[in-house]
Design a protein around this motif. Structure first.
Motif, PDB file in Angstrom:
ATOM      1  N   PHE A   1       0.855  -1.183   0.000  1.00 56.81           N
ATOM      2  CA  PHE A   1       0.000   0.000   0.000  1.00 56.81           C
ATOM      3  C   PHE A   1       0.895   1.238   0.000  1.00 56.81           C
ATOM      4  O   PHE A   1       2.113   1.133   0.176  1.00 56.81           O
ATOM      5  N   ILE A   2       0.300   2.416  -0.184  1.00 51.72           N
ATOM      6  CA  ILE A   2       1.039   3.658  -0.013  1.00 51.72           C
ATOM      7  C   ILE A   2       0.182   4.627   0.793  1.00 51.72           C
ATOM      8  O   ILE A   2      -1.036   4.457   0.903  1.00 51.72           O
ATOM      9  N   ASP A   3       0.843   5.631   1.370  1.00 50.77           N
ATOM     10  CA  ASP A   3       0.083   6.669   2.065  1.00 50.77           C
ATOM     11  C   ASP A   3      -0.131   7.855   1.127  1.00 50.77           C
ATOM     12  O   ASP A   3       0.252   7.821  -0.044  1.00 50.77           O
ATOM     13  N   LYS A   4      -0.752   8.905   1.630  1.00 48.78           N
ATOM     14  CA  LYS A   4      -1.107  10.048   0.793  1.00 48.78           C
ATOM     15  C   LYS A   4       0.106  10.720   0.175  1.00 48.78           C
ATOM     16  O   LYS A   4       0.036  11.296  -0.911  1.00 48.78           O
ATOM     17  N   LEU A   5       1.254  10.619   0.857  1.00 50.23           N
ATOM     18  CA  LEU A   5       2.478  11.242   0.369  1.00 50.23           C
ATOM     19  C   LEU A   5       3.326  10.292  -0.483  1.00 50.23           C
ATOM     20  O   LEU A   5       4.443  10.630  -0.857  1.00 50.23           O
TER      21      LEU A   5
ATOM     22  N   PHE B   1      -2.588  -2.298  -3.239  1.00 60.42           N
ATOM     23  CA  PHE B   1      -2.189  -1.233  -4.166  1.00 60.42           C
ATOM     24  C   PHE B   1      -1.028  -1.664  -5.049  1.00 60.42           C
ATOM     25  O   PHE B   1      -1.013  -1.396  -6.242  1.00 60.42           O
ATOM     26  N   TRP B   2      -0.035  -2.315  -4.473  1.00 60.95           N
ATOM     27  CA  TRP B   2       1.098  -2.773  -5.282  1.00 60.95           C
ATOM     28  C   TRP B   2       1.557  -4.158  -4.834  1.00 60.95           C
ATOM     29  O   TRP B   2       1.409  -4.545  -3.686  1.00 60.95           O
ATOM     30  N   ALA B   3       2.081  -4.897  -5.779  1.00 62.15           N
ATOM     31  CA  ALA B   3       2.608  -6.238  -5.545  1.00 62.15           C
ATOM     32  C   ALA B   3       4.128  -6.190  -5.641  1.00 62.15           C
ATOM     33  O   ALA B   3       4.684  -5.481  -6.486  1.00 62.15           O
ATOM     34  N   THR B   4       4.789  -6.953  -4.811  1.00 62.05           N
ATOM     35  CA  THR B   4       6.243  -6.925  -4.773  1.00 62.05           C
ATOM     36  C   THR B   4       6.881  -7.531  -6.019  1.00 62.05           C
ATOM     37  O   THR B   4       6.413  -8.549  -6.548  1.00 62.05           O
ATOM     38  N   GLY B   5       7.978  -6.918  -6.447  1.00 61.65           N
ATOM     39  CA  GLY B   5       8.739  -7.475  -7.555  1.00 61.65           C
ATOM     40  C   GLY B   5       9.505  -8.720  -7.181  1.00 61.65           C
ATOM     41  O   GLY B   5      10.045  -9.414  -8.047  1.00 61.65           O
ATOM     42  N   ALA B   6       9.564  -9.044  -5.874  1.00 64.12           N
ATOM     43  CA  ALA B   6      10.231 -10.279  -5.450  1.00 64.12           C
ATOM     44  C   ALA B   6       9.479 -11.506  -5.929  1.00 64.12           C
ATOM     45  O   ALA B   6      10.075 -12.549  -6.199  1.00 64.12           O
ATOM     46  N   CYS B   7       8.152 -11.384  -6.030  1.00 64.48           N
ATOM     47  CA  CYS B   7       7.323 -12.471  -6.564  1.00 64.48           C
ATOM     48  C   CYS B   7       6.013 -11.871  -7.052  1.00 64.48           C
ATOM     49  O   CYS B   7       5.056 -11.748  -6.286  1.00 64.48           O
TER      50      CYS B   7
ATOM     51  N   LEU C   1       4.749   0.407 -11.662  1.00 63.47           N
ATOM     52  CA  LEU C   1       4.034  -0.444 -12.617  1.00 63.47           C
ATOM     53  C   LEU C   1       2.600  -0.684 -12.157  1.00 63.47           C
ATOM     54  O   LEU C   1       1.653  -0.566 -12.946  1.00 63.47           O
ATOM     55  N   CYS C   2       2.426  -1.013 -10.880  1.00 61.80           N
ATOM     56  CA  CYS C   2       1.086  -1.265 -10.357  1.00 61.80           C
ATOM     57  C   CYS C   2       0.246   0.007 -10.353  1.00 61.80           C
ATOM     58  O   CYS C   2      -0.966  -0.033 -10.619  1.00 61.80           O
ATOM     59  N   TRP C   3       0.863   1.135 -10.034  1.00 62.89           N
ATOM     60  CA  TRP C   3       0.148   2.411 -10.035  1.00 62.89           C
ATOM     61  C   TRP C   3      -0.358   2.731 -11.436  1.00 62.89           C
ATOM     62  O   TRP C   3      -1.506   3.133 -11.632  1.00 62.89           O
ATOM     63  N   ARG C   4       0.499   2.528 -12.424  1.00 60.89           N
ATOM     64  CA  ARG C   4       0.078   2.751 -13.811  1.00 60.89           C
ATOM     65  C   ARG C   4      -1.048   1.804 -14.205  1.00 60.89           C
ATOM     66  O   ARG C   4      -1.985   2.181 -14.920  1.00 60.89           O
TER      67      ARG C   4
ATOM     68  N   PHE D   1      -6.706   9.527 -13.604  1.00 55.22           N
ATOM     69  CA  PHE D   1      -5.956   9.267 -12.388  1.00 55.22           C
ATOM     70  C   PHE D   1      -6.896   8.845 -11.270  1.00 55.22           C
ATOM     71  O   PHE D   1      -7.952   9.443 -11.066  1.00 55.22           O
ATOM     72  N   ILE D   2      -6.507   7.804 -10.519  1.00 55.13           N
ATOM     73  CA  ILE D   2      -7.291   7.420  -9.355  1.00 55.13           C
ATOM     74  C   ILE D   2      -6.894   8.338  -8.200  1.00 55.13           C
ATOM     75  O   ILE D   2      -5.712   8.516  -7.909  1.00 55.13           O
ATOM     76  N   LEU D   3      -7.883   8.949  -7.566  1.00 59.12           N
ATOM     77  CA  LEU D   3      -7.597   9.930  -6.521  1.00 59.12           C
ATOM     78  C   LEU D   3      -7.583   9.301  -5.126  1.00 59.12           C
ATOM     79  O   LEU D   3      -6.935   9.800  -4.221  1.00 59.12           O
ATOM     80  N   LYS D   4      -8.307   8.191  -4.938  1.00 56.53           N
ATOM     81  CA  LYS D   4      -8.269   7.497  -3.638  1.00 56.53           C
ATOM     82  C   LYS D   4      -7.271   6.345  -3.750  1.00 56.53           C
ATOM     83  O   LYS D   4      -7.610   5.184  -3.839  1.00 56.53           O
ATOM     84  N   TYR D   5      -6.007   6.726  -3.768  1.00 57.12           N
ATOM     85  CA  TYR D   5      -4.952   5.742  -3.972  1.00 57.12           C
ATOM     86  C   TYR D   5      -4.311   5.310  -2.662  1.00 57.12           C
ATOM     87  O   TYR D   5      -3.592   4.331  -2.609  1.00 57.12           O
ATOM     88  N   TYR D   6      -4.548   6.021  -1.589  1.00 60.19           N
ATOM     89  CA  TYR D   6      -3.789   5.806  -0.364  1.00 60.19           C
ATOM     90  C   TYR D   6      -4.632   5.141   0.715  1.00 60.19           C
ATOM     91  O   TYR D   6      -5.847   5.327   0.792  1.00 60.19           O
TER      92      TYR D   6
END
Length: 333
Positions: free
Chosen positions: A133-137, A164-170, A197-200, A305-310
């Protein structure tokens, strides 16, 4: 569903000796590739001698994680790519829950399994844990890992949920999506390229999921440890890249200004800890970001753009001021 497991390797013969056996043993019905980033050790010879069924893709240069995968995956034909670090031990039947999730969740385009620590097998591992996941910042964090605080796995994240995002480790990603996004942004070289990549992908209407029934164990730090100044440099710079590219212009600029101030605070903290190389890494990250700002700005996505990303407003404030160390305390489902 055809799954191709692609392991990126650079001078990792010892890692391949240790971790390739579990991949070949437990990855039935999947094709296994090693994408070699112009190694100078005995990696390629080791694979040819011991694992003739593993296909080898030899990249001409070491272009890091981003270019290495972009170049290699052009030679792989599958429905789904599994991008797997060379220091990951997989488990029996680890692929079945992933296949089922793709079949039962048609909106899922990217999936990650549960990532546990190879050295402390009952704890989550830094790189991905139970989903990102990410926060607002724009600061990334995970279920099971907030900064250096790692939770014990007690079944609290044995679920399937959107992240929100998946790790590049797997990371499992549909080939069609990877191709449509143009792969990883090679200006990142390594670190946080999967967040971008996941954000895009999400900006283009795709969804990312975590599947807790599939488990792998990650050694971590085999390329760069969490305390390496080069990793500090890449993480601070690349996070600013992602904000610039993936948010509306006005919102991105306001967040970048806040991040630059907080990065200054982080630099002062490193100085107080006598970690001067990390302070210098942050300064270099900012200088590199300034030089490439116009280039990143031109890469801004044309999608809605998705605005509720955090998931929370400030993970920094929650963790360092309120001492929150667990995701379930931070985010109430």
């Amino acid at each position: 569903m055809r799954i191709a497991i692609v392991i990126l390797n650079w001078n990792g013969e010892e890692l391949l000796e240790c971790f390739l056996p579990s991949v070949t043993q437990y990855s039935e019905d999947a094709e296994i590739y090693v994408a070699d980033n112009a190694s100078t050790d005995g990696s390629v010879g080791f694979i040819k001698a011991n694992y003739p069924s593993v296909k080898i893709i030899q990249n001409s240069t070491n272009g890091g994680f981003t270019k290495g995968y972009n170049d290699a995956l052009k030679h792989v034909d599958a429905d789904v790519f599994c991008l797997l670090n060379s220091d990951v031990e997989v488990t029996e039947n680890w692929l079945n829950p992933i296949r089922e999730a793709f079949q039962n969740l048609p909106e899922a385009s990217i999936i990650q399994p549960k990532i546990l620590d190879l050295k402390r097998r009952d704890h989550f591992e830094y790189a991905g844990a139970a989903g990102g996941f990410i926060d607002k910042l724009g600061y990334p964090f995970c279920r099971g890992r907030i900064f250096q605080a790692l939770e014990k796995d007690e079944g609290q994240y044995n679920d399937i949920r959107e992240i929100f995002w998946a790790t590049g480790a797997c990371m499992f990603i549909k080939k069609a999506l990877f191709d449509s996004l143009g792969g990883f942004d090679e200006d990142y070289f390594a670190h946080q390229e999967e967040v971008d990549l996941c954000w895009r992908a999400k900006n283009n209407g795709h969804k990312v999921y975590y599947v807790g029934a599939s488990t792998v164990y990650h050694l971590g730090g085999s390329t760069l440890s969490n305390m390496n100044p080069k990793k500090t440099y890449l993480n601070f710079r690349n996070s600013l890249f992602s904000i610039t590219k993936n948010l509306p212009r006005g919102k991105a600029l306001s967040i970048i200004l806040a991040r630059l101030l907080l990065d200054g605070v982080a630099a002062l903290r490193f100085i107080s800890q006598l970690k001067f190389n990390h302070c210098w890494a942050i300064l270099r990250a900012h200088l590199s970001f300034y030089r490439q700002f116009r280039k990143m700005n031109k890469k801004r996505e044309k999608a809605n753009f998705i605005l509720k990303y955090y998931a929370t407003k400030s993970i920094v404030w929650s963790h360092f001021v309120h001492h929150v160390k667990k995701f379930n305390v931070l985010v109430k489902d």
